[in-house]
Design a protein around this motif. Structure first.
Motif, PDB file in Angstrom:
ATOM      1  N   LEU A   1     -11.707  16.045   4.685  1.00 54.07           N
ATOM      2  CA  LEU A   1     -11.107  15.312   5.799  1.00 54.07           C
ATOM      3  C   LEU A   1     -12.170  14.707   6.710  1.00 54.07           C
ATOM      4  CD1 LEU A   1      -7.983  17.416   6.842  1.00 54.07           C
ATOM      5  CD2 LEU A   1      -8.090  15.296   5.552  1.00 54.07           C
ATOM      6  N   ASP A   2     -13.387  15.230   6.651  1.00 51.40           N
ATOM      7  CA  ASP A   2     -14.467  14.598   7.411  1.00 51.40           C
ATOM      8  C   ASP A   2     -14.752  13.207   6.864  1.00 51.40           C
ATOM      9  OD1 ASP A   2     -15.419  16.005   5.069  1.00 51.40           O
ATOM     10  OD2 ASP A   2     -17.446  15.436   5.700  1.00 51.40           O
ATOM     11  N   VAL A   3     -14.589  13.050   5.527  1.00 52.95           N
ATOM     12  CA  VAL A   3     -14.776  11.731   4.912  1.00 52.95           C
ATOM     13  C   VAL A   3     -13.653  10.792   5.349  1.00 52.95           C
ATOM     14  CG1 VAL A   3     -14.952  10.492   2.724  1.00 52.95           C
ATOM     15  CG2 VAL A   3     -15.927  12.781   2.942  1.00 52.95           C
ATOM     16  N   VAL A   4     -12.431  11.322   5.432  1.00 55.17           N
ATOM     17  CA  VAL A   4     -11.307  10.523   5.913  1.00 55.17           C
ATOM     18  C   VAL A   4     -11.586  10.010   7.317  1.00 55.17           C
ATOM     19  CG1 VAL A   4      -8.873  10.604   6.562  1.00 55.17           C
ATOM     20  CG2 VAL A   4      -9.631  11.734   4.479  1.00 55.17           C
ATOM     21  N   LYS A   5     -12.024  10.923   8.192  1.00 53.37           N
ATOM     22  CA  LYS A   5     -12.304  10.533   9.579  1.00 53.37           C
ATOM     23  C   LYS A   5     -13.431   9.508   9.643  1.00 53.37           C
ATOM     24  CE  LYS A   5     -13.303  12.445  14.148  1.00 53.37           C
ATOM     25  NZ  LYS A   5     -13.573  13.687  14.924  1.00 53.37           N
ATOM     26  N   ARG A   6     -14.465   9.710   8.811  1.00 51.48           N
ATOM     27  CA  ARG A   6     -15.605   8.786   8.827  1.00 51.48           C
ATOM     28  C   ARG A   6     -15.196   7.400   8.341  1.00 51.48           C
ATOM     29  NH1 ARG A   6     -18.867  11.946   6.500  1.00 51.48           N
ATOM     30  NH2 ARG A   6     -18.795  11.172   4.357  1.00 51.48           N
TER      31      ARG A   6
ATOM     32  N   ASP B   1      -7.682   4.744   0.355  1.00 52.94           N
ATOM     33  CA  ASP B   1      -8.268   6.032  -0.033  1.00 52.94           C
ATOM     34  C   ASP B   1      -8.039   7.117   1.013  1.00 52.94           C
ATOM     35  OD1 ASP B   1      -9.059   5.049  -2.459  1.00 52.94           O
ATOM     36  OD2 ASP B   1     -11.116   4.609  -1.837  1.00 52.94           O
ATOM     37  N   PRO B   2      -8.279   6.868   2.318  1.00 55.35           N
ATOM     38  CA  PRO B   2      -7.966   7.900   3.312  1.00 55.35           C
ATOM     39  C   PRO B   2      -6.498   8.326   3.284  1.00 55.35           C
ATOM     40  CG  PRO B   2      -9.355   6.220   4.304  1.00 55.35           C
ATOM     41  CD  PRO B   2      -8.971   5.719   2.949  1.00 55.35           C
ATOM     42  N   LEU B   3      -5.593   7.361   3.124  1.00 54.74           N
ATOM     43  CA  LEU B   3      -4.169   7.702   3.051  1.00 54.74           C
ATOM     44  C   LEU B   3      -3.882   8.555   1.822  1.00 54.74           C
ATOM     45  CD1 LEU B   3      -2.228   4.462   4.107  1.00 54.74           C
ATOM     46  CD2 LEU B   3      -2.325   6.648   5.307  1.00 54.74           C
ATOM     47  N   MET B   4      -4.505   8.222   0.690  1.00 49.90           N
ATOM     48  CA  MET B   4      -4.302   8.986  -0.533  1.00 49.90           C
ATOM     49  C   MET B   4      -4.692  10.446  -0.321  1.00 49.90           C
ATOM     50  SD  MET B   4      -3.330   8.801  -3.727  1.00 49.90           S
ATOM     51  CE  MET B   4      -3.529   7.086  -4.248  1.00 49.90           C
TER      52      MET B   4
ATOM     53  N   THR C   1       0.833  -1.205   0.000  1.00 51.72           N
ATOM     54  CA  THR C   1       0.000   0.000   0.000  1.00 51.72           C
ATOM     55  C   THR C   1       0.864   1.249   0.000  1.00 51.72           C
ATOM     56  OG1 THR C   1      -1.756  -1.160   1.195  1.00 51.72           O
ATOM     57  CG2 THR C   1      -1.801   1.229   1.250  1.00 51.72           C
ATOM     58  N   PHE C   2       1.905   1.246   0.816  1.00 48.27           N
ATOM     59  CA  PHE C   2       2.810   2.399   0.875  1.00 48.27           C
ATOM     60  C   PHE C   2       3.496   2.628  -0.476  1.00 48.27           C
ATOM     61  CE2 PHE C   2       3.767   2.644   5.724  1.00 48.27           C
ATOM     62  CZ  PHE C   2       2.469   3.076   5.921  1.00 48.27           C
ATOM     63  N   SER C   3       3.861   1.537  -1.161  1.00 48.96           N
ATOM     64  CA  SER C   3       4.604   1.660  -2.416  1.00 48.96           C
ATOM     65  C   SER C   3       3.803   2.401  -3.484  1.00 48.96           C
ATOM     66  CB  SER C   3       5.000   0.276  -2.930  1.00 48.96           C
ATOM     67  OG  SER C   3       5.887  -0.355  -2.028  1.00 48.96           O
ATOM     68  N   ARG C   4       2.473   2.318  -3.395  1.00 49.83           N
ATOM     69  CA  ARG C   4       1.629   3.028  -4.362  1.00 49.83           C
ATOM     70  C   ARG C   4       1.909   4.524  -4.348  1.00 49.83           C
ATOM     71  NH1 ARG C   4      -4.225   1.777  -2.485  1.00 49.83           N
ATOM     72  NH2 ARG C   4      -4.555   3.592  -3.800  1.00 49.83           N
ATOM     73  N   PHE C   5       2.301   5.044  -3.194  1.00 52.32           N
ATOM     74  CA  PHE C   5       2.451   6.489  -3.063  1.00 52.32           C
ATOM     75  C   PHE C   5       3.769   6.992  -3.643  1.00 52.32           C
ATOM     76  CE2 PHE C   5      -0.551   5.212   0.255  1.00 52.32           C
ATOM     77  CZ  PHE C   5      -1.629   6.015  -0.110  1.00 52.32           C
TER      78      PHE C   5
ATOM     79  N   ILE D   1     -12.201   6.071   8.502  1.00 55.38           N
ATOM     80  CA  ILE D   1     -11.346   5.449   9.519  1.00 55.38           C
ATOM     81  C   ILE D   1     -12.191   4.962  10.693  1.00 55.38           C
ATOM     82  CG2 ILE D   1      -9.522   5.923  11.204  1.00 55.38           C
ATOM     83  CD1 ILE D   1      -8.315   7.832   9.104  1.00 55.38           C
ATOM     84  N   ALA D   2     -13.199   5.758  11.068  1.00 48.94           N
ATOM     85  CA  ALA D   2     -14.091   5.338  12.157  1.00 48.94           C
ATOM     86  C   ALA D   2     -14.857   4.074  11.788  1.00 48.94           C
ATOM     87  CB  ALA D   2     -15.061   6.472  12.493  1.00 48.94           C
ATOM     88  N   ALA D   3     -15.178   3.926  10.497  1.00 50.25           N
ATOM     89  CA  ALA D   3     -15.876   2.717  10.041  1.00 50.25           C
ATOM     90  C   ALA D   3     -15.015   1.478  10.201  1.00 50.25           C
ATOM     91  CB  ALA D   3     -16.299   2.880   8.582  1.00 50.25           C
TER      92      ALA D   3
END
Length: 727
Positions: free
Chosen positions: A550-555, A446-449, A406-410, A557-559
């Motif tokens: 970033l609210d989507v990122v948090k949501r 996706d959140p990391l991206m 996953t990290f390598s994608r970046f 991650i919470a999921a």
């Protein structure tokens, strides 16, 4: 294995090769020694081209052939590696990936739309080759023509000298069953050079009544003119390497090398092969007659190659021993590789589900055994529980994958986006070996991206701004992963300008998120950027401003039952920390009871359990000189029945913070199968899921991070009210 299975294997392996190709291309700029990386990139393109040829994927072969030609010149030093060339090869890698996706979707790779998409790339590639007029498929045309004449025993010779390769190939019986076409190897071989003469052998063909139509009885003797290396020629037969006998004799070889091939055949086959060698100039008629006579009168099989070389004083015995030792090591390595198998992800998911059901049933059996009070039955159920726990751990381990992929994608994201923004940004990756559940890995991408793009776009400054602030012109973005308290922590850190606390706070007051004059800690202020639509960016780019989304990122991650926190220093940089569970399926839990309600707590988040002690009206206790805020589970879930016995405090720990949970009874450890609660309970605080007990009853799984946050906030507010009262 049928052809469809072979094609699926080709798709999987091609995508892996493309990932390797991308990684090596991105590493070229920083690498001091580039030759091995260039060779790896060439091998990836070469293997994809060869495999595509076996399946008749002409579109993939045609495009990859030109890419490979450029890489071959880079490998030979005729083309210097440069940033524009790396960018071009990355684009070519993407187009090959598009062609592979078209194969997966059962589309024609020679489709005009795909051809038009690759045409600009081919034009740029040919500019490096200095031959813009040559079509990419020119080397492929003779192959089909040659293939149609292989029913004859011999093709017209194109080589009259000994300046050629000799390839001796005998296919195994299962080649056809494995979906391989013997003629396809000749087609691919012609992309590397010119086939001069082919002798088709079928000596092992039995009588018609005993012939198996699915078995292969073919063999080839090939005279081949090419500048390719022996390794490249061997790679042509890579897919049948373990199911064939292959001997490759280089140009200008000694007579003994050719005679050795004759010695391994029957007298009739040797005669025909020998005639071919005489015809091509590899042997004289006298040398052939001598070899055939020696074969006829030989009392035993020919000696091993090593012994022959020693007898001819071509090598010393130590070299043969070293080679034999190396061969043994390679065999051992191959045996280890052959023990690895690919497993469909759906089958693993099904296995985990079945293990979960087994755990639930096992808990019920344990409960029945306890009620029956039969010693022997209890012993067997205890042993069964231990075995089920081992099965659970083994099954979960199968789903654990390294986050490095996953990290390598970046690497590619940072490479492309930094150039788009006109910034010089380096990506530093640590913790690639850290393992977690594949489901978590799939959903965290996706959140990391989003976080990575935000850091590059609005976190890291331009080179000019960085130099003006006495910082290095090159910005650094760091991705890290590590285990902590039964969770995995992923951090995205940049050394950019950091977040502006005052600007965030004023924006929050302007939007009514915070009351004016209300005191907030730094962490509380920075957490405001995760509110929906919150942004302090002056300009919103196509990469989005820091905060937008970033609210989507948090949501998201919470999921995943995770949490996100943020630390920043203005002018120094920002670090976003994501804490996630290792698995989403089965955990070790600890059961507690309040009145008649049972709750489960993740065991790895429990520090200890102590007897309840606190002054009346206080929401904290003294834990060996440390102030420990706590929350009463009875009050949290509005259980109005008073406690019938002395209460206990379960000390929770998460992300460096501690809090207590006041409960009635400690029930002990329990293998917890996590079950989702459903959409109706999505907004319920402090609950992350449910589990089924051995009795069939449902127990709620407590959300420890939310509990600690609530306990800490409650203690802070209590201290503030106490301070106001004293004032």
């Amino acid at each position: 294995m049928n052809l469809d299975q072979a094609l699926q294997t080709f798709l999987v392996e091609s995508r892996e090769l493309l990932e390797e190709m991308e990684t090596c291309l991105l590493s070229l700029e920083e690498a001091e020694e580039k030759s091995e990386l260039i060779n790896a990139i060439f091998r990836a393109a070469h293997t994809i081209k060869g495999s595509s040829g076996l399946f008749g994927l002409d579109g993939v072969v045609a495009f990859t052939h030109v890419t490979e030609s450029v890489l071959d010149r880079v490998r030979d030093g005729r083309i210097a590696i440069s940033d524009p060339l790396i960018a071009l090869l990355l684009s070519c890698r993407d187009h090959i990936g598009t062609l592979i996706d078209a194969v997966a979707a059962d589309q024609d790779t020679t489709d005009p739309a795909l051809t038009a998409q690759g045409a600009p790339l081919l034009e740029q590639l040919r500019s490096y080759l200095g031959d813009p007029a040559t079509p990419a498929s020119s080397n492929l045309a003779p192959a089909s023509a040659a293939a149609t004449e292989h029913t004859a025993q011999r093709l017209p010779p194109a080589i009259a000298t000994q300046d050629h390769w000799h390839i001796s190939l005998r296919f195994g019986a299962d080649v056809l069953r494995n979906g391989m076409d013997p003629l396809s190897f000749l087609r691919f071989l012609e992309t590397l050079g010119q086939i001069g003469e082919v002798l088709v052998l079928h000596d092992k063909l039995p009588e018609a009544s005993k012939m198996d139509p699915e078995s292969c009885y073919l063999g080839y003797e090939i005279e081949f003119n090419s500048n390719a290396s022996k390794a490249a020629i061997e790679n042509v037969f890579e897919f049948v390497r373990d199911d064939c006998q292959l001997h490759i004799v280089p140009p200008h070889s000694r007579t003994s090398d050719y005679i050795r091939i004759l010695e391994q055949e029957s007298h009739e086959a040797s005669t025909r092969i020998g005639e071919m060698m005489v015809h091509c100039g590899a042997l004289t008629q006298q040398e052939l007659d001598t070899a055939l006579h020696a074969q006829a009168v030989a009392p035993s099989p020919p000696p091993l190659l090593g012994k022959v070389l020693v007898q001819q004083q071509a090598v010393v015995p130590e070299v043969v021993e070293a080679a034999a030792k190396k061969q043994a090591q390679l065999k051992e390595l191959h045996a280890q590789e052959s023990r690895s198998i690919r497993i469909d992800a759906d089958k693993l998911d099904q296995l985990i589900n079945l293990v979960g059901e087994l755990i639930i049933v096992g808990a019920g059996v344990n409960l029945v055994a306890q009620r029956a009070n039969i010693t022997e039955l209890q012993e067997h159920t205890s042993k069964l529980s231990s075995l089920v726990e081992e099965v659970r751990d083994s099954a979960l381990q199968l789903r654990m994958v390294k986050i490095g992929a996953t990290f390598s994608r970046f690497q590619r994201v940072v490479h492309d986006v930094s150039r788009e923004l006109g910034k010089d940004i380096a990506l530093v990756i640590n913790g690639e070996e850290t393992e977690l559940d594949k489901t978590v890995v799939e959903k965290i991408g996706d959140p990391l991206m989003h976080l990575v793009r935000n850091s590059m776009d609005h976190g890291i400054e331009s080179a000019a701004d960085r130099l003006a602030r006495s910082k290095p012109a090159q910005g650094v973005l760091r991705l890290n992963a590590f285990h902590d308290s039964g969770s995995i922590v992923i951090t995205v850190e940049d050394d950019g300008g950091g977040l502006k606390r005052d600007k965030i706070l004023s924006k929050a007051i302007e939007r009514g998120l915070v009351e004016s004059g209300h005191h907030l800690t730094d962490s509380e202020v920075y957490a405001l950027i995760f509110e929906p639509g919150f942004s302090t960016a002056d300009q919103v780019s196509n990469l989005s401003g820091r905060g937008v989304g970033l609210d989507v990122v948090k949501r998201n991650i919470a999921a995943l039952r995770g949490s996100v926190s943020l630390h920043s220093e203005e002018g120094q940089g920002t670090t976003v920390s994501i804490r996630l569970p290792l698995t989403l399926a089965i955990i070790d839990g600890f059961l507690v009871e309040v009145d008649t309600s049972v709750f489960a707590i993740p065991l790895d988040m429990i520090e200890e359990c102590v007897a309840f002690s606190a002054e009346p009206g206080h929401n904290y206790t003294n834990l060996r000189g440390e102030i420990l805020p706590f929350i009463r589970l009875r009050e949290l879930f509005d259980i109005r029945t008073p406690a019938k016995r002395r209460e206990n405090i379960v000390v929770l720990k998460h992300s460096g913070q501690k809090a207590g949970l006041v409960v009635d009874t400690l029930l002990g450890e329990f293998q917890t199968v996590i079950k989702p609660l459903g959409k109706l309970f999505n907004q319920a605080r402090c609950i992350s899921g449910s589990t089924i007990l051995g009795s069939g009853e449902v127990a709620l799984i407590l959300d420890v991070p939310a509990l600690i946050q609530q306990a800490t906030q409650g203690h802070t507010e209590f201290k503030k009210s106490e301070a106001l009262a004293l004032a």
